[in-house]
Write a protein that holds these residues in place. Sequence first.
Motif, PDB file in Angstrom:
ATOM      1  N   LYS A  84       0.835  -1.209   0.000  1.00 37.31           N
ATOM      2  CA  LYS A  84       0.000   0.000   0.000  1.00 37.31           C
ATOM      3  C   LYS A  84       0.865   1.253   0.000  1.00 37.31           C
ATOM      4  O   LYS A  84       1.796   1.380   0.782  1.00 37.31           O
ATOM      5  CB  LYS A  84      -0.921  -0.010   1.223  1.00 37.31           C
ATOM      6  CG  LYS A  84      -1.723   1.268   1.412  1.00 37.31           C
ATOM      7  CD  LYS A  84      -2.809   1.095   2.441  1.00 37.31           C
ATOM      8  CE  LYS A  84      -2.298   1.049   3.844  1.00 37.31           C
ATOM      9  NZ  LYS A  84      -2.179   2.356   4.478  1.00 37.31           N
ATOM     10  N   ILE A  85       0.517   2.180  -0.875  1.00 35.10           N
ATOM     11  CA  ILE A  85       1.256   3.441  -0.958  1.00 35.10           C
ATOM     12  C   ILE A  85       0.723   4.359   0.131  1.00 35.10           C
ATOM     13  O   ILE A  85      -0.443   4.747   0.116  1.00 35.10           O
ATOM     14  CB  ILE A  85       1.035   4.114  -2.333  1.00 35.10           C
ATOM     15  CG1 ILE A  85       1.338   3.148  -3.462  1.00 35.10           C
ATOM     16  CG2 ILE A  85       1.885   5.384  -2.441  1.00 35.10           C
ATOM     17  CD1 ILE A  85       2.765   2.746  -3.591  1.00 35.10           C
ATOM     18  N   ASN A  86       1.568   4.706   1.074  1.00 43.43           N
ATOM     19  CA  ASN A  86       1.122   5.564   2.163  1.00 43.43           C
ATOM     20  C   ASN A  86       1.133   7.031   1.762  1.00 43.43           C
ATOM     21  O   ASN A  86       0.238   7.783   2.150  1.00 43.43           O
ATOM     22  CB  ASN A  86       2.023   5.366   3.388  1.00 43.43           C
ATOM     23  CG  ASN A  86       1.846   3.993   3.999  1.00 43.43           C
ATOM     24  OD1 ASN A  86       0.808   3.361   3.838  1.00 43.43           O
ATOM     25  ND2 ASN A  86       2.860   3.509   4.684  1.00 43.43           N
ATOM     26  N   LYS A  87       2.179   7.431   1.054  1.00 42.23           N
ATOM     27  CA  LYS A  87       2.277   8.837   0.675  1.00 42.23           C
ATOM     28  C   LYS A  87       2.989   8.972  -0.658  1.00 42.23           C
ATOM     29  O   LYS A  87       3.872   8.186  -1.012  1.00 42.23           O
ATOM     30  CB  LYS A  87       3.068   9.630   1.734  1.00 42.23           C
ATOM     31  CG  LYS A  87       2.272   9.975   2.977  1.00 42.23           C
ATOM     32  CD  LYS A  87       1.289  11.065   2.662  1.00 42.23           C
ATOM     33  CE  LYS A  87       0.336  11.487   3.741  1.00 42.23           C
ATOM     34  NZ  LYS A  87      -0.045  10.670   4.812  1.00 42.23           N
ATOM     35  N   ILE A  88       2.609  10.008  -1.382  1.00 41.09           N
ATOM     36  CA  ILE A  88       3.320  10.424  -2.595  1.00 41.09           C
ATOM     37  C   ILE A  88       3.659  11.896  -2.430  1.00 41.09           C
ATOM     38  O   ILE A  88       2.818  12.692  -1.996  1.00 41.09           O
ATOM     39  CB  ILE A  88       2.431  10.251  -3.844  1.00 41.09           C
ATOM     40  CG1 ILE A  88       2.227   8.768  -4.145  1.00 41.09           C
ATOM     41  CG2 ILE A  88       3.051  10.945  -5.056  1.00 41.09           C
ATOM     42  CD1 ILE A  88       1.244   8.510  -5.275  1.00 41.09           C
TER      43      ILE A  88
END
Lengths: 440, 241
Positions: A84-88
């Motif tokens: 899961k991508i937490n932040k960009i």
Amino acid sequence: MRALTATPSCLAVSLPADIISTVEFNHTGELLATGDKGGRVVIFQREPESKNAPHSQGEYDVYSTFQSHEPEFDYLKSLEIEEKINKIKWLPQQNAAHSLLSTNDKTIKLWKITERDKRPEGYNLKDEEGKLKDLSTVTSLQVPVLKPMDLMVEVSPRRIFANGHTYHINSISVNSDCETYMSADDLRINLWHLAITDRSFNIVDIKPANMEDLTEVITASEFHPHHCNLFVYSSSKGSLRLCDMRAAALCDKHSKLFEEPEDPSNRSFFSEIISSVSDVKFSHSGRYMLTRDYLTVKVWDLNMEARPIETYQVHDYLRSKLCSLYENDCIFDKFECAWNGSDSVIMTGAYNNFFRMFDRNTKRDVTLEASRESSKPRAVLKPRRVCVGGKRRRDDISVDSLDFTKKILHTAWHPAENIIAIAATNNLYIFQDKVNSDMH
Amino acid sequence: MFARGLKRKCVGHEEDVEGALAGLKTVSSYSLQRQSLLDMSLVKLQLCHMLVEPNLCRSVLIANTVRQIQEEMTQDGTWRTVAPQAAGRAPLDRLVSTEILCRAAWEQEGAHPAPGLGDGHTQGPVSDLCPVTSVQAPRHPQSSVWEMGGPRENRGSFHKSLDQIFETLETKNPSCMEELFSDVDSPYYDLDTVLTGMMGGARPGPCEGLEGLAPATPGPSSSCKSDLGELDHVVEILVET
């Protein structure tokens, strides 16, 4: 505020697979990146305004999709590391390419996004398909020329910043110096150089010597937009710490501590949990900070540590339901918050696919809903109301019929215009204000 | 959920006493709520150790809530002392708040009747006990937290188990791990691996903070095979191998 409620249009894009876990505009607002639970990043690009239809302002279309992170297995701990991508976070654009940082719980990656719209044709040694020519057929020399081709967007991983964190990364923030960035997990914050992946500097460490003494964790952190030496981090106890990296190598001693004294009349067993800050954002001016805790958003002046200068109730009607929300774990939901480009309006999400906006000048607020039913393209968003007993109007929703599975945790505001991106589970909504798209 | 339990309690009181004891009624309903909250929090902490990706922030917040309740109960003097009358409420009331969380455990118990758990650490009929809590194999007393309508004498063991939980919250005693493990006679438990995993911080980071509370189980990929001893069988059920 007035502008946004007037005639927003809506483009809803449904990402088939996964729950969106982060949304971020780039510095010009031309690109919008989303990350999801499946480790994918989808980038949208705003179409240039068409001269033929001056009233149809640029809408966002898919520009690129790529798999940023894959699930991993930590064999030492027998633990799966989620993709899961937490932040960009976007890097400021320095050449024709765009770059962004994306992170999951453990690893940060730097991606470079380039466009290719020309390709060389007329090689001497290779034919059209790239196969080597029979040399005997080559009778003359030609200079390859660049011919236009269909636009191709290429994404490549340029750096992988791994093994910097024992705990789960919750924030990343690019420094205004454009050379360094920080990553924060539950107990530590590291400073990285964008070009160096095998080394990072630990700048905050709140891990106690004895883990049984652990009572507070880091929940979010961000660099100051202008001062490259300043950053803030928030805690699960509701405090904010502003740190100056010039003061010491390890910024365990804060320069400023922002904490609001507890209201004794509202004290309950849940006081600490609802005071936990889920997001902190500097204003574009750099003068203020915006924090989100479970029931409120607060604006803090960097010059005043004693209390926030403004407090807005997001959904105070939940205050009497805290025990149920504790039981179903909703009380631990981490909502984000956002400033508009002129720092005059703040926005945050809530339940039932509602999101709230507060105008700091007029002190007016509005509740809007992001859902397919109420958001046909070009439809005007109708303000919603939650009734808490007393007089009930026709379209009011009662507190007990709120859907707590429909939560808007991630929202983003275009840096200059009144365009907002709202992530509602696995749907992305982009609303824009047609009448007045400039900041007011 | 609270309203249901409270109503029964209130009705019972009003039948017996006059309005002069209305204050007492308020106090005891507060105690009821507080107790339910404590139960719920302990369950949440236990459950979080079973998850693949425990969330450290959530665990810390729940643990702090538990500590707050414990402090208040200690000040009240309601901690540790359990008068049988005070525990006179029907077992279901206490469980109402944890019903949802218990559901998975109940289903499992229906499918796999709990084997005898430990020896002499639980007073009630073993078959009533939910196997979920015994995933913390060394922390067997917690099984009575999940008591499902067992006889009242179990309440004593419940409160005793709370003490044990909080003792480990405060005092980390590595040697007690080995003692507790000594009951386990399964050859499939690699004691070294398990102890290293629990004590040495090689376990998931987010759970580290609560290693004093309850050690994590070996991961699902580890050695829980079909012909294990009782505790291992229970662990196997819980990790659904």
